[in-house]
Design a protein around this motif. Structure first.
Motif, PDB file in Angstrom:
ATOM      1  N   ALA A 193      16.660  39.863  75.964  1.00  0.00           N
ATOM      2  CA  ALA A 193      16.370  38.444  75.742  1.00  0.00           C
ATOM      3  C   ALA A 193      17.629  37.594  75.882  1.00  0.00           C
ATOM      4  N   PHE A 194      18.741  38.068  75.337  1.00  0.00           N
ATOM      5  CA  PHE A 194      19.989  37.309  75.419  1.00  0.00           C
ATOM      6  C   PHE A 194      20.518  37.261  76.856  1.00  0.00           C
ATOM      7  N   CYS A 236      21.094  29.701  81.245  1.00  0.00           N
ATOM      8  CA  CYS A 236      22.164  28.743  80.946  1.00  0.00           C
ATOM      9  C   CYS A 236      23.120  28.604  82.112  1.00  0.00           C
ATOM     10  N   GLN A 237      23.438  29.724  82.746  1.00  0.00           N
ATOM     11  CA  GLN A 237      24.333  29.669  83.892  1.00  0.00           C
ATOM     12  C   GLN A 237      23.689  28.934  85.064  1.00  0.00           C
ATOM     13  N   GLY A 238      22.353  29.052  85.163  1.00  0.00           N
ATOM     14  CA  GLY A 238      21.638  28.372  86.227  1.00  0.00           C
ATOM     15  C   GLY A 238      21.570  26.867  86.038  1.00  0.00           C
ATOM     16  N   THR A 239      21.527  26.432  84.781  1.00  0.00           N
ATOM     17  CA  THR A 239      21.443  24.995  84.501  1.00  0.00           C
ATOM     18  C   THR A 239      22.805  24.340  84.345  1.00  0.00           C
ATOM     19  N   GLN A 253      25.662  25.986  75.869  1.00  0.00           N
ATOM     20  CA  GLN A 253      24.597  26.962  75.644  1.00  0.00           C
ATOM     21  C   GLN A 253      24.964  28.335  76.208  1.00  0.00           C
ATOM     22  N   GLU A 254      25.713  28.335  77.307  1.00  0.00           N
ATOM     23  CA  GLU A 254      26.188  29.603  77.850  1.00  0.00           C
ATOM     24  C   GLU A 254      27.094  30.309  76.844  1.00  0.00           C
ATOM     25  N   SER A 282      32.837  33.873  75.532  1.00  0.00           N
ATOM     26  CA  SER A 282      32.331  32.748  74.742  1.00  0.00           C
ATOM     27  C   SER A 282      33.479  31.910  74.204  1.00  0.00           C
ATOM     28  N   LEU A 283      34.522  32.583  73.704  1.00  0.00           N
ATOM     29  CA  LEU A 283      35.688  31.887  73.163  1.00  0.00           C
ATOM     30  C   LEU A 283      36.362  31.022  74.234  1.00  0.00           C
TER      31      LEU A 283
END
Length: 199
Positions: A19-20, A27-30, A35-36, A63-64
């Motif tokens: 799911a993640f 998120c990468q597509g938008t 959110q990514e 993420s950081l």
């Protein structure tokens, strides 16, 4: 992300991971960088649950990086903590110490009480992992005070369990039992809404 967390809460780590990963691709597509960063953060949590520590660090580090680029200080502090948590689980004490210090510093600077409670809890784990039990108890007490002030019974329970385990290591069975009971009491408050819900 919500579906992934639902799976994690039921200990279905593999389903959460799928799911993640799906959320990350979306998120990468938008082009939504914030959110990514959250999708990567959640992947890191899932990887740690599965024992994939190197992948967990890679996800949290990615993420950081995004959070620093966007100037998201609270989220930066949380990512630093998450990396420290993985490093503690691996016994990488020096690296974990630096990340914990940075996470704690950010939490204090911006008044992130929840983030600070996490940092102090993991500091307790860091101390306990090196058999510095009195220092571990000091960190846990600070975390417990913050978590009580926040009003999170689940986090309070987690801290009492850690304190019970530490007292057991110290051979203080009375204190260990008392904190185990306090942890159980806190968990009863967590599950009460479901236990008392009418059919």
């Amino acid at each position: 992300n919500l579906m992934g967390w639902a799976h994690l809460r039921q200990s279905r780590s593999q389903e959460a991971l799928v799911a993640f990963e799906h959320s990350l691709r979306l998120c990468q597509g938008t082009g939504s960088r914030e959110q990514e960063s959250w999708a990567l953060n959640n992947l890191g949590v899932a990887y740690l649950r599965m024992g994939e520590t190197e992948k967990a660090i890679d996800a949290h580090q990615a993420s950081l990086t995004i959070r620093r680029e966007l100037g998201l200080r609270l989220e930066e502090g949380r990512s630093l903590h998450n990396i420290a948590e993985v490093l503690v689980s691996q016994g990488h004490w020096r690296q974990a110490d630096k990340h914990l210090r940075d996470s704690e510093s950010i939490a204090r600077d911006i008044g992130d009480q929840i983030g600070l409670s996490y940092a102090m809890f993991t500091r307790g784990q860091w101390e306990k992992g090196q058999a510095r039990l009195e220092q571990a108890m000091s960190a846990y007490r600070q975390s417990l005070a913050l978590r009580r002030a926040i009003g999170s019974e689940a986090l309070v329970a987690e801290t009492h369990w850690a304190m019970s385990d530490t007292y057991r290591w110290m051979g203080d069975w009375l204190q260990a039992a008392q904190h185990a009971e306090k942890a159980a009491e806190a968990w009863r408050e967590v599950v009460k809404p479901w236990a008392t819900r009418e059919e």
